[in-house]
Design an enzyme around this catalytic site. Structure first.
Site, PDB file in Angstrom:
ATOM      1  N   LYS A  38      -4.643 -12.330  17.308  1.00  0.00           N
ATOM      2  CA  LYS A  38      -4.999 -12.471  15.891  1.00  0.00           C
ATOM      3  C   LYS A  38      -4.145 -11.530  15.038  1.00  0.00           C
ATOM      4  O   LYS A  38      -3.545 -10.582  15.555  1.00  0.00           O
ATOM      5  CB  LYS A  38      -6.489 -12.165  15.706  1.00  0.00           C
ATOM      6  CG  LYS A  38      -6.886 -10.726  16.038  1.00  0.00           C
ATOM      7  CD  LYS A  38      -8.399 -10.590  16.168  1.00  0.00           C
ATOM      8  CE  LYS A  38      -8.776  -9.160  16.533  1.00  0.00           C
ATOM      9  NZ  LYS A  38     -10.177  -9.051  16.980  1.00  0.00           N
ATOM     10  N   ARG A 136     -22.377  -9.019  14.223  1.00  0.00           N
ATOM     11  CA  ARG A 136     -21.404  -9.736  13.390  1.00  0.00           C
ATOM     12  C   ARG A 136     -21.570 -11.244  13.518  1.00  0.00           C
ATOM     13  O   ARG A 136     -21.125 -12.006  12.675  1.00  0.00           O
ATOM     14  CB  ARG A 136     -19.997  -9.303  13.798  1.00  0.00           C
ATOM     15  CG  ARG A 136     -18.880  -9.765  12.914  1.00  0.00           C
ATOM     16  CD  ARG A 136     -17.581  -9.050  13.219  1.00  0.00           C
ATOM     17  NE  ARG A 136     -17.048  -9.373  14.546  1.00  0.00           N
ATOM     18  CZ  ARG A 136     -15.871  -8.930  15.008  1.00  0.00           C
ATOM     19  NH1 ARG A 136     -15.132  -8.145  14.251  1.00  0.00           N
ATOM     20  NH2 ARG A 136     -15.462  -9.254  16.215  1.00  0.00           N
ATOM     21  N   TYR A 256       6.304  12.987  -5.264  1.00  0.00           N
ATOM     22  CA  TYR A 256       5.297  12.898  -6.324  1.00  0.00           C
ATOM     23  C   TYR A 256       4.238  13.982  -6.167  1.00  0.00           C
ATOM     24  O   TYR A 256       3.816  14.297  -5.063  1.00  0.00           O
ATOM     25  CB  TYR A 256       4.598  11.532  -6.265  1.00  0.00           C
ATOM     26  CG  TYR A 256       5.489  10.374  -6.656  1.00  0.00           C
ATOM     27  CD1 TYR A 256       5.971  10.260  -7.952  1.00  0.00           C
ATOM     28  CD2 TYR A 256       5.815   9.396  -5.731  1.00  0.00           C
ATOM     29  CE1 TYR A 256       6.781   9.179  -8.309  1.00  0.00           C
ATOM     30  CE2 TYR A 256       6.614   8.317  -6.078  1.00  0.00           C
ATOM     31  CZ  TYR A 256       7.088   8.217  -7.377  1.00  0.00           C
ATOM     32  OH  TYR A 256       7.877   7.163  -7.725  1.00  0.00           O
ATOM     33  N   MET A 305       6.600   4.698  -2.080  1.00  0.00           N
ATOM     34  CA  MET A 305       6.504   3.278  -1.734  1.00  0.00           C
ATOM     35  C   MET A 305       7.565   2.857  -0.719  1.00  0.00           C
ATOM     36  O   MET A 305       7.264   2.129   0.237  1.00  0.00           O
ATOM     37  CB  MET A 305       6.625   2.413  -2.994  1.00  0.00           C
ATOM     38  CG  MET A 305       6.341   0.941  -2.723  1.00  0.00           C
ATOM     39  SD  MET A 305       6.590  -0.119  -4.154  1.00  0.00           S
ATOM     40  CE  MET A 305       5.249   0.351  -5.214  1.00  0.00           C
TER      41      MET A 305
END
Ligand SMILES: *Cc1c(COP(=O)(O)O)cnc(C)c1O
Length: 360
Positions: A38, A136, A256, A305
């Site tokens: 998955k 679940r 930053y 980023m």
């Protein structure tokens, strides 16, 4: 046109993956295997992983949803594909048409799948999910609904298996043992497939009642229980390159927020990877390191980023263009996860789509 290599990439060690699959089967005592693929094979790239695992012939591939199943089927048309959780009703028809194997937690699901299978005149297999403590999905043990499901028969829908899931196999042995006992007493061996164990269950518990295991994380080389790590080989190594090296004086802020100020004159390398590639921003100022030129170098200041800064003052042989490992062979994804305040599953699935996966 010149085509530059990727700035950041993930090397996928396909022989390590096969090794880990064989370890899972061996640790289970030779049970059948469902390779859990998955979430783009835990971020490792479904296609690369299928191509590597095909020769191990897993009995099932486990996916989360129909769109993942399509990908598996496109590559391996004959593979058996199991849907690990509840499907939503909009998915049912395609599940039946494609011959996927869903699981049912309620009689309503069983009956609906049976009706759809009948309308297509298509023999369909389904497993019962049993809730032994995960909360679940699944039938609750010892309930009228579960008793009804166990005896359900239909010309087009065959209940061929029963599965349950372990929420604390890596941290609560007593609870897990109780779950195993409950599953074993609630799942008759007349069904073809009885399955309970995830990676932690496979590695740490013996259960001769089940005959199919569902390894996920361990396939990708990380053990959910540190004790068993040496059995496994890391599969993904996330890499980038040094794009810039600069000499900065003492007292200079890095990144930053200026959360890191150089304490000495420093040689600072900028590396072309950031949180948009999947390097968790919570690794900022968390003591995280990278591997470069056979040494560890600390990440300084905040993760940005697309770039990070590392201290190579003590690694003078480090040069622009050098490869940098973020995790993989030398730095375990589990260690990175712990520093980032998360789990290795999220580190792997968080590796961004823009990071090219390369089989090695
Ligand atoms: C994801 C998943 C697994 C695999 O779990 P790991 O801990 O990664 O081995 C097994 N079973 C089910 C139902 C799952 O959802």
């Amino acid at each position: 046109m010149e085509h530059a290599p990727p700035r950041t990439w993930a090397e996928i060690d396909v022989s390590a993956l096969r090794h880990n699959y064989r370890v899972a089967i061996a640790q289970s005592g030779g049970k059948k295997g469902m390779a859990v693929v998955k979430a783009n094979a835990y971020g490792h790239d479904t296609t690369l992983v299928l191509d590597a695992l095909e020769q191990e012939s897993p009995d099932f591939y486990g996916v989360a949803n129909v769109s993942e199943a399509r990908k598996v089927q496109a590559r391996l048309p004959r593979a058996r594909i199991y849907l690990l959780g509840a499907a939503n009703p909009l998915e049912y028809r395609e599940i039946v048409e494609r011959g996927l194997t869903p699981c049912a937690s309620t009689m309503e699901e069983l009956v609906t799948y049976a009706e759809i299978a009948a309308s297509y005149r298509k023999a369909t297999s389904i497993h019962l999910a049993l809730d032994t403590g995960m909360g679940r999905g699944g039938f609750l043990p010892d309930t009228p609904a579960y008793a009804q499901a166990l005896t359900f028969t239909h010309p087009y829908l065959q209940v061929e298996g029963i599965g349950s899931h372990l929420p604390v196999a890596d941290e609560d042995e007593a609870f897990t043992q109780e779950q195993i006992r409950l599953f074993n007493t609630q799942s008759p061996t007349t069904f073809s497939y009885l399955h309970l164990e995830n990676s932690a269950g496979i590695l740490h518990y013996q259960n001769t009642h089940t005959n199919l295991v569902r390894p996920g994380l361990m396939l990708y080389g990380v053990s959910p229980i540190a004790h068993y790590q040496s059995l496994l080989k890391p599969v993904m190594t996330l890499k980038s390159r040094v794009s810039l090296i600069r000499d900065l004086p003492a007292g200079h802020g890095i990144s930053y927020g200026r959360t890191f100020i150089t304490a000495r004159a420093s040689r600072i390398a900028t590396v072309g990877i950031g949180y948009a590639d999947g390097i968790k921003r919570t690794l900022s100022n968390a003591g995280a390191q990278v591997w470069v030129k056979g040494r560890y170098a600390p990440i300084l200041g905040r993760i940005t980023m697309d770039q990070i800064m590392i201290d190579v003052t003590d690694i003078p042989e480090c040069l622009i263009g050098d490869e940098v490992e973020l995790f993989g062979r030398h730095i375990l994804a589990a260690e990175v996860a712990e520093r980032a305040g998360t789990i290795p599953w999220e580190i792997f699935t968080g590796v961004a789509r823009r990071v090219e996966r390369v089989a090695v």
